[in-house]
Design an enzyme around this catalytic site. Structure first.
Site, short mmCIF file in Angstrom:
data_model
loop_
_atom_site.label_atom_id
_atom_site.label_comp_id
_atom_site.label_asym_id
_atom_site.label_seq_id
_atom_site.Cartn_x
_atom_site.Cartn_y
_atom_site.Cartn_z
N ASP A 171 15.98 0.94 -57.44
CA ASP A 171 17.27 1.60 -57.66
C ASP A 171 17.75 2.15 -56.32
O ASP A 171 17.67 1.46 -55.31
CB ASP A 171 17.09 2.69 -58.72
CG ASP A 171 18.38 3.07 -59.44
OD1 ASP A 171 19.45 3.05 -58.80
OD2 ASP A 171 18.32 3.40 -60.64
N GLU B 166 22.71 10.31 -59.55
CA GLU B 166 22.77 9.27 -58.52
C GLU B 166 23.40 9.83 -57.24
O GLU B 166 23.97 10.92 -57.24
CB GLU B 166 23.61 8.07 -58.98
CG GLU B 166 22.87 7.09 -59.89
CD GLU B 166 21.94 6.15 -59.13
OE1 GLU B 166 21.79 6.31 -57.91
OE2 GLU B 166 21.36 5.26 -59.78
#
Length: 309
Positions: free
Chosen positions: A216, A15
């Site tokens: 996301d 991430e």
């Protein structure tokens, strides 16, 4: 140019990638792996710093440092030091426990705005109530600690997709389990956000039906287009400022997690992905779940913003 798999070990939950313009390096978090990584493409050097809890997001700060959102608050990492050095990580501000119960909440996706504030959303596990929130950290000389943390928004389960328009008038914020991206009006001078409204809604998963994934992490290009990694959708979408799908980029893993722009001209799109919780077949595939990718794109992205210490 086609999608390239980068010569890096897969992340459990990759991430918050960003391209450091002076170091010419790609940084990212492995949330479940509890580490922050850096990779210098020219030399191939790969570094990592172990974290005491899950690093949900990171952004560059002056003098070779990073601001990081961990489970319980915000920290500053000195990347010149090894993670085994107890002085490498400094706490800037903890989140108030009455609003952020670390037994069920941790910080997740985040980034800095052009004024140097660090914004980070949280995620709640299990998803019993939409108590995930959006927080903003900024330097404040009037504060006893030198930093101020503000609660900015709530009503979320898994905060993602935080990004700003090129004109600094719009902020994007996703609620991933709800398959929705919201917009706020944004005032960069004050850091205030107002007029929250749905911007893009995606179809939920239905057994036996094709599934396009849920939004996301994301990034914005210089033309104001919003690039969203679609978790479980095996793709990245480029959306126009009006929310129209301009292109769908297939990726060879089921769960891309976030994108960023990098390289000398910011025409390289980097993509992180997830390995944790994926079937063994995906983890052992030729292109393994959790891999990182890059490709050349026609429109340059916005540069990363630095945290103002």
């Amino acid at each position: 140019m086609s999608l390239q798999t980068l010569p890096l070990p897969p992340s459990e939950l990759g991430e918050s990638p960003f391209w450091h313009p002076t170091e010419k390096s790609l940084y990212w978090c492995d949330i479940q792996g509890q580490a922050v990584h850096a990779w210098h493409p020219e030399s191939g050097r790969h570094r990592q710093w172990r974290m005491p809890s899950e690093p949900g997001c990171c952004a560059p700060a002056p003098d070779g440092r990073l601001v990081i959102g961990l489970r319980n608050g915000f920290y500053l990492l000195d990347t010149a030091k090894d993670s085994a050095d107890p002085t490498a990580l400094t706490c800037l501000a903890l989140l108030p426990p009455e609003q952020h119960d670390t037994a069920v909440l941790r910080l997740n996706d985040g980034r800095c705005d052009t004024a140097g504030r660090f914004w980070a959303g949280s995620v709640i596990t299990p998803r019993t109530a939409p108590n995930a929130a959006l927080w903003c950290l900024q330097a404040d000389a009037s504060s006893a600690t030198g930093y101020r943390v503000r609660y900015m928004a709530g009503g979320n389960f898994t905060a993602n997709g935080l990004a700003f328009s090129p004109d600094n008038r719009t902020m994007y914020w996703s609620n991933t389990p709800e398959h929705r991206i919201d917009q706020f009006d944004f005032d960069v001078a004050t850091g205030e956000i107002t007029h929250r409204r749905p911007w893009a809604q995606f179809d939920r998963k239905v057994d036996g039906q094709p599934y396009g994934g849920r939004p996301d992490g994301a990034a914005v290009d210089v033309e104001g287009n919003y690039w969203a990694a679609m978790y479980e959708g095996a793709c990245v979408l480029q959306l126009s400022p009006a929310g129209e799908v301009l292109q769908r980029i297939a990726v060879p893993v089921q769960c891309p997690t976030m994108v960023c722009f990098g390289g000398e001209d910011l025409h390289t799109l980097f993509i992180t992905s997830a390995r944790a919780g994926r079937p063994l077949q995906e983890q052992q595939a030729a292109v393994a779940a959790g891999s990182l990718f890059s490709m050349q794109v026609e429109v340059a992205g916005l540069p990363v913003n630095f945290f103002k210490v």
